[in-house]
Scaffold this motif. Structure first.
Motif, PDB file in Angstrom:
ATOM      1  N   LEU A  11      97.173   0.163  29.590  1.00  0.00           N
ATOM      2  CA  LEU A  11      97.390  -0.586  30.347  1.00  0.00           C
ATOM      3  C   LEU A  11      98.925   0.162  31.221  1.00  0.00           C
ATOM      4  CD1 LEU A  11      97.097  -2.725  32.601  1.00  0.00           C
ATOM      5  CD2 LEU A  11      97.596  -4.539  30.933  1.00  0.00           C
ATOM      6  N   ALA A  12      99.097   0.617  32.803  1.00  0.00           N
ATOM      7  CA  ALA A  12     100.573   1.449  32.703  1.00  0.00           C
ATOM      8  C   ALA A  12     100.900  -0.111  33.808  1.00  0.00           C
ATOM      9  CB  ALA A  12     100.333   2.920  34.083  1.00  0.00           C
ATOM     10  N   LEU A  13     101.724  -0.785  33.228  1.00  0.00           N
ATOM     11  CA  LEU A  13     103.061  -1.531  33.851  1.00  0.00           C
ATOM     12  C   LEU A  13     104.271  -1.165  34.234  1.00  0.00           C
ATOM     13  CD1 LEU A  13     101.057  -4.555  31.843  1.00  0.00           C
ATOM     14  CD2 LEU A  13     100.635  -3.818  33.896  1.00  0.00           C
ATOM     15  N   ALA A  14     105.136  -0.357  34.356  1.00  0.00           N
ATOM     16  CA  ALA A  14     105.849   0.061  34.070  1.00  0.00           C
ATOM     17  C   ALA A  14     106.120   0.528  35.800  1.00  0.00           C
ATOM     18  CB  ALA A  14     106.934   1.222  33.169  1.00  0.00           C
ATOM     19  N   ALA A  15     107.553  -0.220  36.128  1.00  0.00           N
ATOM     20  CA  ALA A  15     107.307   0.488  37.624  1.00  0.00           C
ATOM     21  C   ALA A  15     108.565  -0.485  38.258  1.00  0.00           C
ATOM     22  CB  ALA A  15     106.263  -0.784  38.406  1.00  0.00           C
ATOM     23  N   ILE A  16     108.131   0.276  39.474  1.00  0.00           N
ATOM     24  CA  ILE A  16     109.779  -0.010  39.870  1.00  0.00           C
ATOM     25  C   ILE A  16     108.921  -0.590  41.331  1.00  0.00           C
ATOM     26  CG2 ILE A  16     112.114   0.811  41.579  1.00  0.00           C
ATOM     27  CD1 ILE A  16     112.605   0.678  38.390  1.00  0.00           C
ATOM     28  N   ASN A  25     117.770   3.332  44.699  1.00  0.00           N
ATOM     29  CA  ASN A  25     116.987   4.271  43.835  1.00  0.00           C
ATOM     30  C   ASN A  25     116.152   5.420  43.628  1.00  0.00           C
ATOM     31  OD1 ASN A  25     117.771   6.106  41.167  1.00  0.00           O
ATOM     32  ND2 ASN A  25     118.484   4.667  40.209  1.00  0.00           N
ATOM     33  N   LYS A  26     115.489   5.876  44.710  1.00  0.00           N
ATOM     34  CA  LYS A  26     114.298   6.858  45.007  1.00  0.00           C
ATOM     35  C   LYS A  26     114.573   7.520  44.308  1.00  0.00           C
ATOM     36  CE  LYS A  26     114.596   6.617  50.008  1.00  0.00           C
ATOM     37  NZ  LYS A  26     114.236   7.167  51.122  1.00  0.00           N
ATOM     38  N   GLU A  27     115.163   7.992  42.906  1.00  0.00           N
ATOM     39  CA  GLU A  27     115.026   9.072  42.092  1.00  0.00           C
ATOM     40  C   GLU A  27     114.619   8.598  41.323  1.00  0.00           C
ATOM     41  OE1 GLU A  27     117.881  11.943  38.670  1.00  0.00           O
ATOM     42  OE2 GLU A  27     118.249  11.510  40.872  1.00  0.00           O
ATOM     43  N   LEU A  28     115.305   7.354  40.287  1.00  0.00           N
ATOM     44  CA  LEU A  28     114.259   6.681  39.957  1.00  0.00           C
ATOM     45  C   LEU A  28     113.122   5.867  39.873  1.00  0.00           C
ATOM     46  CD1 LEU A  28     114.622   4.756  37.319  1.00  0.00           C
ATOM     47  CD2 LEU A  28     115.829   3.138  37.910  1.00  0.00           C
ATOM     48  N   ALA A  29     113.167   5.350  41.111  1.00  0.00           N
ATOM     49  CA  ALA A  29     111.211   4.936  41.810  1.00  0.00           C
ATOM     50  C   ALA A  29     110.174   6.232  41.721  1.00  0.00           C
ATOM     51  CB  ALA A  29     112.110   4.311  42.869  1.00  0.00           C
ATOM     52  N   THR A  30     111.201   7.471  41.453  1.00  0.00           N
ATOM     53  CA  THR A  30     110.416   8.542  41.535  1.00  0.00           C
ATOM     54  C   THR A  30     109.599   8.580  39.742  1.00  0.00           C
ATOM     55  OG1 THR A  30     110.666   9.221  43.446  1.00  0.00           O
ATOM     56  CG2 THR A  30     109.610  10.977  42.002  1.00  0.00           C
ATOM     57  N   ALA A  31     110.207   8.903  39.108  1.00  0.00           N
ATOM     58  CA  ALA A  31     110.771   9.073  38.085  1.00  0.00           C
ATOM     59  C   ALA A  31     109.478   7.574  36.893  1.00  0.00           C
ATOM     60  CB  ALA A  31     111.644   8.913  37.016  1.00  0.00           C
ATOM     61  N   ILE A  32     109.674   6.349  37.676  1.00  0.00           N
ATOM     62  CA  ILE A  32     109.158   5.479  36.634  1.00  0.00           C
ATOM     63  C   ILE A  32     107.675   5.451  37.040  1.00  0.00           C
ATOM     64  CG2 ILE A  32     108.534   2.935  36.639  1.00  0.00           C
ATOM     65  CD1 ILE A  32     110.708   4.515  35.403  1.00  0.00           C
ATOM     66  N   ASN A  33     107.598   4.638  38.978  1.00  0.00           N
ATOM     67  CA  ASN A  33     106.499   5.404  39.691  1.00  0.00           C
ATOM     68  C   ASN A  33     105.348   6.134  40.532  1.00  0.00           C
ATOM     69  OD1 ASN A  33     107.231   2.690  39.914  1.00  0.00           O
ATOM     70  ND2 ASN A  33     106.991   3.061  42.571  1.00  0.00           N
ATOM     71  N   HIS A  77     109.429   5.128  50.495  1.00  0.00           N
ATOM     72  CA  HIS A  77     109.608   5.639  49.286  1.00  0.00           C
ATOM     73  C   HIS A  77     108.390   4.802  48.431  1.00  0.00           C
ATOM     74  CE1 HIS A  77     110.298   8.817  46.950  1.00  0.00           C
ATOM     75  NE2 HIS A  77     111.106   7.620  45.805  1.00  0.00           N
ATOM     76  N   TYR A  78     108.685   3.369  48.344  1.00  0.00           N
ATOM     77  CA  TYR A  78     107.805   2.687  47.217  1.00  0.00           C
ATOM     78  C   TYR A  78     106.118   3.723  47.796  1.00  0.00           C
ATOM     79  CZ  TYR A  78     104.427   0.002  45.373  1.00  0.00           C
ATOM     80  OH  TYR A  78     103.940  -1.162  44.223  1.00  0.00           O
ATOM     81  N   ALA A  79     105.377   3.107  49.045  1.00  0.00           N
ATOM     82  CA  ALA A  79     104.373   3.671  49.480  1.00  0.00           C
ATOM     83  C   ALA A  79     103.854   5.440  48.793  1.00  0.00           C
ATOM     84  CB  ALA A  79     103.924   3.382  50.151  1.00  0.00           C
ATOM     85  N   VAL A  80     104.840   6.167  48.710  1.00  0.00           N
ATOM     86  CA  VAL A  80     104.636   7.433  48.411  1.00  0.00           C
ATOM     87  C   VAL A  80     104.684   7.863  47.104  1.00  0.00           C
ATOM     88  CG1 VAL A  80     105.528   9.813  48.865  1.00  0.00           C
ATOM     89  CG2 VAL A  80     106.162   8.403  50.534  1.00  0.00           C
ATOM     90  N   THR A  81     105.319   6.748  46.057  1.00  0.00           N
ATOM     91  CA  THR A  81     104.988   7.245  44.867  1.00  0.00           C
ATOM     92  C   THR A  81     103.614   6.673  44.504  1.00  0.00           C
ATOM     93  OG1 THR A  81     106.207   5.274  44.293  1.00  0.00           O
ATOM     94  CG2 THR A  81     107.889   6.923  44.378  1.00  0.00           C
ATOM     95  N   ILE A  82     103.208   5.955  45.089  1.00  0.00           N
ATOM     96  CA  ILE A  82     101.969   5.109  44.578  1.00  0.00           C
ATOM     97  C   ILE A  82     100.751   6.364  45.251  1.00  0.00           C
ATOM     98  CG2 ILE A  82     100.479   2.820  45.051  1.00  0.00           C
ATOM     99  CD1 ILE A  82     103.001   2.501  43.933  1.00  0.00           C
ATOM    100  N   CYS A  83     100.820   6.572  46.403  1.00  0.00           N
ATOM    101  CA  CYS A  83     100.511   7.689  46.858  1.00  0.00           C
ATOM    102  C   CYS A  83     100.075   8.705  45.775  1.00  0.00           C
ATOM    103  CB  CYS A  83     100.572   8.464  47.846  1.00  0.00           C
ATOM    104  SG  CYS A  83     100.780   6.961  49.334  1.00  0.00           S
ATOM    105  N   ARG A  84     101.207   9.528  45.425  1.00  0.00           N
ATOM    106  CA  ARG A  84     101.175  10.117  44.352  1.00  0.00           C
ATOM    107  C   ARG A  84     100.878  10.376  42.729  1.00  0.00           C
ATOM    108  NH1 ARG A  84     107.320  12.947  44.014  1.00  0.00           N
ATOM    109  NH2 ARG A  84     106.430  13.999  43.210  1.00  0.00           N
TER     110      ARG A  84
END
Length: 96
Positions: A11-16, A25-33, A77-84
């Protein structure tokens, strides 16, 4: 009644979460998400599955009814990380 499952479910729950937090913090968001999900997906074995709750942000805005078959239209950017991370999981699941 709950049945038994022969799979390990991660269960993947870690997210920005949310556009403002990701934009701060786009770099952190990309790393986490994205990156951490892709790393997990890359090492899943056949007896493991991942459950990734998320929002519908990857679909963006539309005047039409949006379904899971609708194309992604990320508006932040949030939506982009979710798409990826969704695409990485689907490719792994489909063995693409």
């Amino acid at each position: 009644m709950l049945g038994t499952c022969s799979k390990t479910i991660l269960l993947a729950l870690a997210a920005i979460v949310g556009a403002p937090a990701c934009d701060a913090n786009k770099e952190l968001a990309t790393a986490i998400n994205f990156t951490q999900i892709k790393n997990i997906v890359d090492i899943l074995t056949d007896d493991q599955k991942i459950l990734m709750p998320n929002t519908n942000s990857q679909y963006g805005s539309s005047s039409e009814v949006i379904t899971e078959d609708s194309p992604f239209n990320p508006l932040s950017h949030y939506a982009v990380t979710i798409c990826r991370h969704s695409i990485a999981y689907l490719k792994s699941f489909m063995n693409v």
